[in-house]
Design a protein around this motif. Sequence first.
Motif, PDB file in Angstrom:
ATOM      1  N   ALA A 307       0.809  -1.222   0.000  1.00 45.04           N
ATOM      2  CA  ALA A 307       0.000   0.000   0.000  1.00 45.04           C
ATOM      3  C   ALA A 307       0.840   1.270   0.000  1.00 45.04           C
ATOM      4  N   LYS A 308       2.138   1.131   0.101  1.00 48.75           N
ATOM      5  CA  LYS A 308       3.006   2.309   0.051  1.00 48.75           C
ATOM      6  C   LYS A 308       3.102   2.856  -1.373  1.00 48.75           C
ATOM      7  N   LEU A 309       3.356   4.154  -1.484  1.00 48.93           N
ATOM      8  CA  LEU A 309       3.524   4.784  -2.786  1.00 48.93           C
ATOM      9  C   LEU A 309       4.850   4.337  -3.393  1.00 48.93           C
ATOM     10  N   GLN A 310       4.810   3.867  -4.643  1.00 46.93           N
ATOM     11  CA  GLN A 310       6.014   3.394  -5.329  1.00 46.93           C
ATOM     12  C   GLN A 310       6.154   4.065  -6.694  1.00 46.93           C
ATOM     13  N   ARG A 311       7.390   4.095  -7.188  1.00 52.97           N
ATOM     14  CA  ARG A 311       7.658   4.655  -8.511  1.00 52.97           C
ATOM     15  C   ARG A 311       7.593   3.551  -9.553  1.00 52.97           C
ATOM     16  N   THR A 312       7.043   3.851 -10.716  1.00 47.21           N
ATOM     17  CA  THR A 312       7.024   2.903 -11.831  1.00 47.21           C
ATOM     18  C   THR A 312       6.817   3.692 -13.124  1.00 47.21           C
ATOM     19  N   ILE A 313       6.483   2.993 -14.197  1.00 52.03           N
ATOM     20  CA  ILE A 313       6.148   3.666 -15.453  1.00 52.03           C
ATOM     21  C   ILE A 313       4.828   3.114 -15.965  1.00 52.03           C
ATOM     22  N   ASP A 314       4.132   3.913 -16.803  1.00 53.38           N
ATOM     23  CA  ASP A 314       2.923   3.397 -17.427  1.00 53.38           C
ATOM     24  C   ASP A 314       3.295   2.708 -18.735  1.00 53.38           C
ATOM     25  N   VAL A 315       2.309   2.171 -19.451  1.00 50.39           N
ATOM     26  CA  VAL A 315       2.585   1.394 -20.658  1.00 50.39           C
ATOM     27  C   VAL A 315       3.158   2.256 -21.792  1.00 50.39           C
ATOM     28  N   ASP A 316       3.066   3.569 -21.644  1.00 50.33           N
ATOM     29  CA  ASP A 316       3.643   4.480 -22.653  1.00 50.33           C
ATOM     30  C   ASP A 316       5.035   4.957 -22.273  1.00 50.33           C
ATOM     31  N   GLY A 317       5.538   4.460 -21.126  1.00 45.98           N
ATOM     32  CA  GLY A 317       6.889   4.809 -20.706  1.00 45.98           C
ATOM     33  C   GLY A 317       6.983   6.045 -19.847  1.00 45.98           C
ATOM     34  N   ASN A 318       5.870   6.589 -19.404  1.00 45.03           N
ATOM     35  CA  ASN A 318       5.880   7.783 -18.569  1.00 45.03           C
ATOM     36  C   ASN A 318       6.087   7.416 -17.101  1.00 45.03           C
ATOM     37  N   ALA A 319       6.950   8.143 -16.422  1.00 43.41           N
ATOM     38  CA  ALA A 319       7.192   7.905 -14.998  1.00 43.41           C
ATOM     39  C   ALA A 319       5.966   8.336 -14.194  1.00 43.41           C
ATOM     40  N   ILE A 320       5.506   7.456 -13.317  1.00 44.25           N
ATOM     41  CA  ILE A 320       4.360   7.756 -12.470  1.00 44.25           C
ATOM     42  C   ILE A 320       4.599   7.197 -11.070  1.00 44.25           C
ATOM     43  N   GLU A 321       3.702   7.534 -10.147  1.00 41.59           N
ATOM     44  CA  GLU A 321       3.720   6.936  -8.814  1.00 41.59           C
ATOM     45  C   GLU A 321       2.463   6.077  -8.673  1.00 41.59           C
ATOM     46  N   PHE A 322       2.604   5.017  -7.928  1.00 40.72           N
ATOM     47  CA  PHE A 322       1.541   4.012  -7.873  1.00 40.72           C
ATOM     48  C   PHE A 322       1.441   3.436  -6.460  1.00 40.72           C
ATOM     49  N   ARG A 323       0.199   3.199  -6.015  1.00 41.80           N
ATOM     50  CA  ARG A 323      -0.056   2.560  -4.720  1.00 41.80           C
ATOM     51  C   ARG A 323      -0.863   1.283  -4.961  1.00 41.80           C
ATOM     52  N   GLY A 324      -0.396   0.156  -4.467  1.00 38.65           N
ATOM     53  CA  GLY A 324      -1.063  -1.110  -4.708  1.00 38.65           C
ATOM     54  C   GLY A 324      -2.442  -1.181  -4.086  1.00 38.65           C
ATOM     55  N   ARG A 325      -3.351  -1.881  -4.763  1.00 37.28           N
ATOM     56  CA  ARG A 325      -4.707  -2.075  -4.256  1.00 37.28           C
ATOM     57  C   ARG A 325      -5.040  -3.564  -4.279  1.00 37.28           C
ATOM     58  N   GLY A 326      -6.187  -3.905  -3.747  1.00 36.31           N
ATOM     59  CA  GLY A 326      -6.600  -5.303  -3.718  1.00 36.31           C
ATOM     60  C   GLY A 326      -6.295  -5.955  -2.380  1.00 36.31           C
ATOM     61  N   ARG A 327      -6.535  -7.287  -2.305  1.00 34.45           N
ATOM     62  CA  ARG A 327      -6.364  -8.034  -1.058  1.00 34.45           C
ATOM     63  C   ARG A 327      -5.150  -8.945  -1.203  1.00 34.45           C
ATOM     64  N   HIS A 328      -4.145  -8.703  -0.365  1.00 32.80           N
ATOM     65  CA  HIS A 328      -2.882  -9.423  -0.521  1.00 32.80           C
ATOM     66  C   HIS A 328      -2.285  -9.768   0.842  1.00 32.80           C
ATOM     67  N   ASP A 329      -1.476 -10.820   0.877  1.00 32.80           N
ATOM     68  CA  ASP A 329      -0.794 -11.203   2.109  1.00 32.80           C
ATOM     69  C   ASP A 329       0.339 -10.222   2.403  1.00 32.80           C
ATOM     70  N   PRO A 330       0.444  -9.726   3.635  1.00 37.55           N
ATOM     71  CA  PRO A 330       1.596  -8.894   3.979  1.00 37.55           C
ATOM     72  C   PRO A 330       2.881  -9.722   4.072  1.00 37.55           C
ATOM     73  N   CYS A 331       2.701 -11.040   4.207  1.00 39.49           N
ATOM     74  CA  CYS A 331       3.833 -11.985   4.244  1.00 39.49           C
ATOM     75  C   CYS A 331       3.314 -13.325   3.741  1.00 39.49           C
ATOM     76  N   VAL A 332       3.938 -13.863   2.701  1.00 43.23           N
ATOM     77  CA  VAL A 332       3.426 -15.099   2.089  1.00 43.23           C
ATOM     78  C   VAL A 332       3.846 -16.350   2.842  1.00 43.23           C
ATOM     79  N   LEU A 333       4.746 -16.236   3.795  1.00 46.63           N
ATOM     80  CA  LEU A 333       5.363 -17.407   4.418  1.00 46.63           C
ATOM     81  C   LEU A 333       4.370 -18.406   5.017  1.00 46.63           C
ATOM     82  N   PRO A 334       3.408 -17.973   5.861  1.00 47.47           N
ATOM     83  CA  PRO A 334       2.518 -18.978   6.466  1.00 47.47           C
ATOM     84  C   PRO A 334       1.762 -19.816   5.447  1.00 47.47           C
TER      85      PRO A 334
END
Length: 361
Positions: A307-334
Amino acid sequence: MAGDSFGTLFRISTFGESHGPGVGCIVEGCPPGLKLCIDDIQQELDRRRPGQSKISTQRKEPDSVEVLSGLLNGVTTGTPIALLIRNTDQRSHDYDEMSALYRPGHADYTYQQKYGLRDVAGGGRSSARTTAASVAAGAIAKKLLKERFGVAIHAWVKSVGALQMTTPAEQVDISMIESNPVRCPDAQLAEQMQSLIEQTRKDGDSLGGVVECIANGVPVGWGEPIFDRLEADLAKAMLAINASKGFEIGSGFAGTEKRGSEHNDPFLIKDGKVQTEGNDHGGVLGGISSGMPVVFRVAFKPTATIAKLQRTIDVDGNAIEFRGRGRHDPCVLPRAVPIVEAMAALVLADHALRAAALLRD
């Protein structure tokens, strides 16, 4: 798409996507006459399913397995066993904005470049959702190994972040693995791990760690020299699990700090059998099982969606910032613990049948 089948004599082929109608597999090579019921498979799927606790993803999937073929009156027939697990709690709209960008740490970019398209919802085929099919198949392999060969496989969470168990694998209390949501057999350490995972989730971040596994009862002689070495097949199986990033067997990388005189396991006779004094070799010598417990570890990276803000690019190569959404494990180990056991069972069942075939020849 290639790469959806695994094994030689005991062979599986999986299918399905994270947000499709369901996932499943075809199991070939299971011998006839093995007593098998749906509960044998379901209990393993229940260990892997989402929504088990507050430290796992809150996606609610019952993961109810349907056996479509290969069973007759609770016994395997020797024909292909078809297994289906339907998806029931998809929320594909959570991924709408992700169709225009590449998520850091995910397979978005590589799938797009290789195939010219990608399934945005949940990552499609690259999702860990597909491991449900492997666990279902692995449950059959575990039953075969236990009933026909006396082999038992157990895995547990050895470390989460910097928190690490130091108990040797052969001395771990197996009965404690399922006593807590983390699946760490050290109760005190498990509490610390759970607190760390919960706090990390609140921080919008994720954690990685290590799962350790032991297979007891593996006899001498499983595994083939050179390219089908037992540890090589185990490594391939473990590195095929989503989020896995490392594999080591026996002493692993720590063995590099020893001298040969310290690392070599002396042979001896104990209880009338050839054994070794230690087990730095992890139960495998020259690619062939030695009769000692097979012990290995698998490293898992921190969950990529955070859920933290991260840097990435869009499909056109433009630099953007992105925050993950959806339901995910904070740790996959268990939830990785039953997956590691399943994949190990698939490898060992395959080599058990190959060794048996060699004896018949």
